[in-house]
Each structure stands twice: as structure tokens, then as C-alpha cells.
Design an enzyme around this catalytic site. Sequence first.
Site, mmCIF file in Angstrom:
data_model
loop_
_atom_site.group_PDB
_atom_site.id
_atom_site.type_symbol
_atom_site.label_atom_id
_atom_site.label_comp_id
_atom_site.label_asym_id
_atom_site.label_seq_id
_atom_site.Cartn_x
_atom_site.Cartn_y
_atom_site.Cartn_z
ATOM 1 N N ARG A 115 1.305 -3.617 -3.724
ATOM 2 C CA ARG A 115 2.231 -2.498 -3.949
ATOM 3 C C ARG A 115 3.342 -2.949 -4.886
ATOM 4 N NH1 ARG A 115 0.919 1.070 0.324
ATOM 5 N NH2 ARG A 115 1.574 2.757 -0.998
ATOM 6 N N GLN A 120 1.785 0.999 -9.620
ATOM 7 C CA GLN A 120 2.139 2.357 -9.169
ATOM 8 C C GLN A 120 1.239 3.452 -9.742
ATOM 9 O OE1 GLN A 120 6.335 2.802 -9.807
ATOM 10 N NE2 GLN A 120 6.831 2.005 -7.786
ATOM 11 N N SER A 126 -0.466 6.098 -2.515
ATOM 12 C CA SER A 126 0.748 6.891 -2.763
ATOM 13 C C SER A 126 0.410 8.313 -3.181
ATOM 14 C CB SER A 126 1.582 6.266 -3.875
ATOM 15 O OG SER A 126 2.113 5.065 -3.439
ATOM 16 N N TYR A 221 5.229 -3.487 3.194
ATOM 17 C CA TYR A 221 4.702 -2.893 4.414
ATOM 18 C C TYR A 221 5.548 -3.291 5.621
ATOM 19 C CZ TYR A 221 0.485 -1.536 1.969
ATOM 20 O OH TYR A 221 -0.409 -0.944 1.110
HETATM 21 P P1 NAD Z 1 2.622 3.040 5.381
HETATM 22 O O1 NAD Z 1 1.730 4.224 5.272
HETATM 23 O O2 NAD Z 1 2.017 1.689 5.503
HETATM 24 O O3 NAD Z 1 3.620 3.261 6.621
HETATM 25 C C1 NAD Z 1 4.443 4.404 6.686
HETATM 26 C C2 NAD Z 1 5.827 4.016 7.130
HETATM 27 O O4 NAD Z 1 5.811 3.717 8.530
HETATM 28 C C3 NAD Z 1 6.415 2.783 6.453
HETATM 29 O O5 NAD Z 1 7.642 3.138 5.845
HETATM 30 C C4 NAD Z 1 6.618 1.804 7.606
HETATM 31 O O6 NAD Z 1 7.768 0.983 7.435
HETATM 32 C C5 NAD Z 1 6.783 2.733 8.777
HETATM 33 N N1 NAD Z 1 6.564 2.096 10.079
HETATM 34 C C6 NAD Z 1 5.640 1.178 10.455
HETATM 35 N N2 NAD Z 1 5.793 0.839 11.745
HETATM 36 C C7 NAD Z 1 6.845 1.577 12.227
HETATM 37 C C8 NAD Z 1 7.470 1.685 13.484
HETATM 38 N N3 NAD Z 1 7.071 0.938 14.519
HETATM 39 N N4 NAD Z 1 8.500 2.547 13.620
HETATM 40 C C9 NAD Z 1 8.914 3.300 12.582
HETATM 41 N N5 NAD Z 1 8.357 3.238 11.345
HETATM 42 C C10 NAD Z 1 7.341 2.381 11.172
HETATM 43 O O7 NAD Z 1 3.656 3.034 4.179
HETATM 44 P P2 NAD Z 1 3.421 3.400 2.651
HETATM 45 O O8 NAD Z 1 3.852 4.776 2.410
HETATM 46 O O9 NAD Z 1 2.038 3.014 2.256
HETATM 47 O O10 NAD Z 1 4.446 2.444 1.957
HETATM 48 C C11 NAD Z 1 4.428 1.052 2.246
HETATM 49 C C12 NAD Z 1 5.369 0.308 1.327
HETATM 50 O O11 NAD Z 1 4.846 0.219 0.033
HETATM 51 C C13 NAD Z 1 6.736 0.944 1.189
HETATM 52 O O12 NAD Z 1 7.684 -0.095 1.072
HETATM 53 C C14 NAD Z 1 6.675 1.646 -0.111
HETATM 54 O O13 NAD Z 1 7.954 1.811 -0.708
HETATM 55 C C15 NAD Z 1 5.842 0.665 -0.881
HETATM 56 N N6 NAD Z 1 5.137 1.287 -1.974
HETATM 57 C C16 NAD Z 1 5.067 0.627 -3.152
HETATM 58 C C17 NAD Z 1 4.349 1.180 -4.197
HETATM 59 C C18 NAD Z 1 4.204 0.454 -5.489
HETATM 60 O O14 NAD Z 1 5.178 -0.114 -5.932
HETATM 61 N N7 NAD Z 1 3.008 0.416 -6.068
HETATM 62 C C19 NAD Z 1 3.742 2.405 -4.059
HETATM 63 C C20 NAD Z 1 3.854 3.058 -2.829
HETATM 64 C C21 NAD Z 1 4.538 2.465 -1.790
#
Ligand code: NAD
Length: 369
Positions: A115, A120, A126, A221
Amino acid sequence: MIIAVLKEPIPETRVSLLPESIPALIKAGHEIWVEKNAGALAFAPDEAYAAAGATLVERNAVADAHIALSIHPAFDTTRAGQVWIGQYQPLYNLAKVDQWARQGLTIFSLDMLPRTTRAQSMDILSSQANIAGYKAVLLAASMYCRYMPLFMTAAGSVAPAKLLVLGAGVAGLQAVATARRLGAVVEVFDTRPAVKEEVMSLGARFVEVEGAADASKAGGYAVEQSEEFKQRQSEAIAAAVKKSDIVITTAQLFGKQAPLLISTAMIESMRPGSVVIDLAAATGGNTSLTKNNETVSHRGVTIVGDSALAASMPSDASKLYGKNLLNFLALIVSKEGALHLNWDDDLVKGACITHDHQLVHERVKPVTA
Ligand code: NAD
């Protein structure tokens, strides 16, 4: 090169590439084969593919393509040395990964991309989670028995709905933005304090629980939390759930079972007519009453277990997925139109699961050993 687009298995409605993405590939010198009816459920008929310059083929022809594009893993018509690109979730399909290697397939699973900023434009998680977060709120609003916004009418005032989002990743943040646009009052929980500012900038309240485990080295994550933190978090969530009318849960742990955040007692504390949408249903769900792909009712509260909401908006979901694929293809196909796998590129290496009859992914290898 010949690039094939597969028809996805039922009940999938999306397709990995829409006709609108085909001219660019043809201009780059490729031949595009599309399995008949591949786009039918995404409102992209065979005629549209033909008009865009694709050749319509039967499934068994796919084995003769150099690269095959899909969403789900359906490696029934393959040839050793072929490249497959899709969302194959190797960590949840461990039993099949060895077989993919034995088939001699070069499998790129874009859900495994690191990520990073550079990734992106290829991040299928995403693009699809964004749709899921948006649709979760629309679904909840249509199932909820009251208004979402504050209304002052001649017949009296209606208070705005209180909406709670658990997990402020891509889906969660889009849910917050959509709920705010509909006028709900929104609260958010996440174990990553880094998201607090984003949540606040969308006009929602971030409910803080001190002492979360440091997730800064987990590639963005969330990580597993201590029992003590879970206890404190559970108390805070219980208080927030009790006063909420709608709860959208999105909390996931990469490659693992989703954390159980909402107990039956918490659901029973919600007032009748409330709605819970659990987007983590496919990996176990965030509530004790979630049933994957089912809607259940418990003491007047409706709980929807649906991790495939992107498929309920197949046109835009396919459009964005296809754009993600095009961006990844640009990474592995040279300007001259030949396959060029640069193993020094962290995105190529990070997405590749099997190659040359070997399981090559560093994160998948130890779990299958
Ligand atoms: P995800 O689907 O893995 O999880 C969803 C959310 O649930 C996350 O924010 C996580 O912190 C939260 N979570 C997990 N356990 C929890 C708990 N016990 N209580 C409350 N919340 C909890 O997340 P995602 O949408 O795939 O994103 C994961 C990360 O990747 C984020 O930091 C996001 O900003 C980052 N990201 C980066 C890129 C990139 O740069 N290519 C693109 C998308 C997302």
C-alpha cells in the site's frame, strides 16, 4: 500479445475490463479476446466489446492467450507460462496456491500490492472499498425506518440519524463522507490514531481509546491489539453502539479473521429499527450476529452481512477495476509490447504469488509451509 478478459463466475456482476479500456490496449499493439457474455451483468454487451475492437471467444480459447484478466480465481482453462492478473486473495485461498504453482501460472494478485503511493493507481482494494463504503450508507439509509438528516417541518422536527463507523480505512472514510452528505451525525472508531485528522476533516467525531498497538510498521494496516486495549475499546464501542441508529463496520486485519467488535448484547441495546451493515462479513464479520451474504433481524435490529457491495454497482466498479489493471499492465509490459517482469520493482514482486512453478510471495510462503 494476446490479452484475454474472462467471464466471472456467478453471482459476480463485475467484469475485469470494460470496452472503454480496450482501444488503448489495441493501440499499444495487443490483441484483445473477450469471453462471450463477460460484461453482460455490468451492462457491457458483447456488441460493445466488438465495437471497441475486441474478438469474442469461448472460454476454452483463453488458454491460448498470453495474459488473462479476471477478478476471481478460476484457473480452469490455462497453459503453463501464462500470466494471470486479478484479485485472487491467496491468504484466504492457501489450499489452492500450490496448485497454481504446479499449473505453471504466473499469478499476480493485486490485493497483495504494497500500500504505497506508487501503487495507488493499481490498488483494486481501494477502488472497490470506496464503492462498498458509499453503497453501505445508501443501503442503510434505505433500510432505516427514519430520516437521515435533521428535518424541521410544520408537522414537527425530526432529529438526524446517529451513525457509527467502525474502521476508518478506505471504505470507512467513504461511508463517513456519504453519511455526512446525507445529514447524519457521525462517530468513528479506529485503532490507528493516524486517521483521526481525516475523520475530523469529514465532519465526524473520532472516538479515541488510548493505548492502541503501534501499527506504523504494518504497511498501513491495523495490527492485533492487547487484551487490555480490547477491553477498553469494547466498553467505548458499547456506549457508542447503544446511542447509534446505524452502524457500518469495516474493521479488517490483513489476511486474518476480522476482529469481533460488536456483541449480541450491544446489538440488543440498539433501539428497534436500527441497521447494522457489516462489510467485514466475508472474513468472519465484526458482529457476533453477522451471517455472510445474509440479512438477519434480531429484536428489531437488521444486520446485513455483505462484503461484496462493490458488485451492486457493477459499471463503475468494473470501470475502476479495469483502470487498476491497465495501470498494472503498464508495469509488466514493455513499450514494445513484450512481457517484462522486473523483479527489482517492489510492486511487481509484491503482487506476484507464483512464477516458474514456484510459490514466490514472501508473505504467502511462510503460511503455506
Ligand atoms: P482495511 O480494510 O484493512 O481495514 C479497515 C479499517 O479497519 C482500517 O482503517 C483498520 O485500521 C481498521 N481496524 C482494524 N481493526 C480494528 C479494530 N479492532 N477496531 C477498529 N478499527 C479497526 O483497511 P484499508 O481500507 O484496506 O486500508 C488499510 C491501510 O492502507 C490504510 O492505512 C490506508 O490508508 C492504506 N492505504 C494505502 C493505499 C496506497 O497508498 N496504495 C491505498 C489504500 C489504503
